[in-house]
Design a protein around this motif. Structure first.
Motif, PDB file in Angstrom:
ATOM      1  N   THR A 134       0.852  -1.185   0.000  1.00  0.00           N
ATOM      2  CA  THR A 134       0.000   0.000   0.000  1.00  0.00           C
ATOM      3  C   THR A 134       0.890   1.237   0.000  1.00  0.00           C
ATOM      4  O   THR A 134       1.972   1.236   0.589  1.00  0.00           O
ATOM      5  CB  THR A 134      -0.932   0.054   1.230  1.00  0.00           C
ATOM      6  N   ARG A 136       0.165   5.670  -0.224  1.00  0.00           N
ATOM      7  CA  ARG A 136      -0.792   6.755  -0.389  1.00  0.00           C
ATOM      8  C   ARG A 136      -0.721   7.309  -1.812  1.00  0.00           C
ATOM      9  O   ARG A 136       0.351   7.647  -2.313  1.00  0.00           O
ATOM     10  CB  ARG A 136      -0.518   7.869   0.626  1.00  0.00           C
ATOM     11  N   SER A 139      -2.184   2.914  -3.875  1.00  0.00           N
ATOM     12  CA  SER A 139      -2.978   1.745  -3.525  1.00  0.00           C
ATOM     13  C   SER A 139      -3.505   1.873  -2.104  1.00  0.00           C
ATOM     14  O   SER A 139      -2.739   2.126  -1.175  1.00  0.00           O
ATOM     15  CB  SER A 139      -2.133   0.465  -3.644  1.00  0.00           C
ATOM     16  N   GLU A 140      -4.811   1.691  -1.967  1.00  0.00           N
ATOM     17  CA  GLU A 140      -5.443   1.799  -0.656  1.00  0.00           C
ATOM     18  C   GLU A 140      -5.709   0.441  -0.022  1.00  0.00           C
ATOM     19  O   GLU A 140      -6.162   0.361   1.125  1.00  0.00           O
ATOM     20  CB  GLU A 140      -6.767   2.567  -0.800  1.00  0.00           C
ATOM     21  N   SER A 141      -5.456  -0.626  -0.764  1.00  0.00           N
ATOM     22  CA  SER A 141      -5.710  -1.974  -0.243  1.00  0.00           C
ATOM     23  C   SER A 141      -4.921  -2.978  -1.067  1.00  0.00           C
ATOM     24  O   SER A 141      -4.317  -2.632  -2.094  1.00  0.00           O
ATOM     25  CB  SER A 141      -7.212  -2.311  -0.309  1.00  0.00           C
ATOM     26  N   PHE A 142      -4.932  -4.224  -0.613  1.00  0.00           N
ATOM     27  CA  PHE A 142      -4.269  -5.268  -1.398  1.00  0.00           C
ATOM     28  C   PHE A 142      -4.997  -6.598  -1.246  1.00  0.00           C
ATOM     29  O   PHE A 142      -5.653  -6.863  -0.256  1.00  0.00           O
ATOM     30  CB  PHE A 142      -2.790  -5.417  -1.022  1.00  0.00           C
ATOM     31  N   ALA A 166      -6.633  -2.127  -6.367  1.00  0.00           N
ATOM     32  CA  ALA A 166      -5.774  -2.618  -5.299  1.00  0.00           C
ATOM     33  C   ALA A 166      -4.517  -3.288  -5.843  1.00  0.00           C
ATOM     34  O   ALA A 166      -4.479  -3.740  -6.997  1.00  0.00           O
ATOM     35  CB  ALA A 166      -6.542  -3.622  -4.442  1.00  0.00           C
ATOM     36  N   THR A 167      -3.497  -3.354  -5.007  1.00  0.00           N
ATOM     37  CA  THR A 167      -2.331  -4.188  -5.306  1.00  0.00           C
ATOM     38  C   THR A 167      -2.772  -5.649  -5.236  1.00  0.00           C
ATOM     39  O   THR A 167      -3.513  -6.030  -4.330  1.00  0.00           O
ATOM     40  CB  THR A 167      -1.217  -3.938  -4.285  1.00  0.00           C
TER      41      THR A 167
END
Length: 255
Positions: A134, A136, A139-142, A166-167
């Protein structure tokens, strides 16, 4: 002697011998029997007491020394004959490690069970290559997904993940790489950065970086194969950005 059957499932970490917890080391020292997998760094076995029995139950090159059912039975048999059984697994035993299944089986046979979490390769291997899961603005999630299901099929979750921002981290997915690439291409993510890291956190670590469209050629050029982790997402670019920052600082210092 009154033997108290006990199972402790222990995460050995992703490969680097130093990435194991102190609690895991203390548990190994206390073991009467250790059942260990192929991805476990053999140096960790030096923490095991000389009086303990070591049993390799891992898989190498598609060959199983023991089937899962046999491992379950061995845990219980050794628990009642020896006492404290430690099941040593690579990474974290609750992330595609079948640790939960082994604990359920042992508990149903009357054994006390517990787990010592480990550092998952899904987090640590990208981190060792300066790839944050993650970041800023990127990506806010994975997602962490198995590439191959119990039925040896590609996980349906990968198609869902390909639609997100997401990642995406895929374990055990090298054999399905072409299918994975196609799913992301169908979502128009041809230029999405991709990293494939083989033997992560070990001296034999190799990495290939490309895009969804180019990664299969990168794999061929770099001769990448299992065990490897696939990372898809804009965060892969952080690695290059960091290198550039460090190079610019060196240049300024020289000037």
């Amino acid at each position: 002697m009154n033997v108290q059957p006990k199972l402790t499932v222990v995460g050995a970490g992703p490969g680097d011998v130093e990435l194991i917890t102190l609690k895991a080391i203390n548990t190994l020292k206390d073991a009467d029997v250790v059942l260990y997998d192929a991805l476990v760094n053999s140096e960790l076995l030096s923490y095991v007491s000389p009086r303990a029995e070591l049993i390799f139950v891992g898989k190498r090159r598609g060959c199983y020394r023991y089937q899962q059912e046999q491992i379950n039975e061995l845990i219980v048999e050794r628990g009642y004959s020896h006492g404290h059984v430690v099941r040593l697994k690579g990474g974290d035993p609750f992330i595609f490690g079948r640790g939960a299944e082994e604990m359920e089986y042992a508990a149903a046979k009357g054994m006390n069970v517990s787990v010592v979490p480990g550092i998952s390769s899904s987090l640590a291997v990208p981190a060792y290559q300066n790839i944050p899961l993650t970041k800023r603005g990127s990506s806010e999630s994975f997602w962490v997904i198995t590439g191959t299901t119990k039925q040896h099929q590609l996980s349906n979750d990968i198609a869902l993940a390909a639609k997100s921002n997401a990642t995406v981290v895929i374990l055990m997915g090298m054999g399905k790489l072409s299918q994975i690439v196609k799913l992301f291409q169908e979502e128009g993510k041809n230029d999405l950065p991709v990293a494939i890291i083989q033997n992560g956190t070990t001296p034999d670590e190799k990495i290939g970086v490309g895009t969804v469209d180019s990664i299969e050629n990168v794999v061929k050029e770099r001769k990448l194969s299992n065990p490897a982790i696939i990372v898809l997402g804009e965060v892969v670019n952080h690695r290059t950005q960091l290198e550039k920052i460090q190079q610019d600082i060196v240049v300024k210092e020289i000037v």
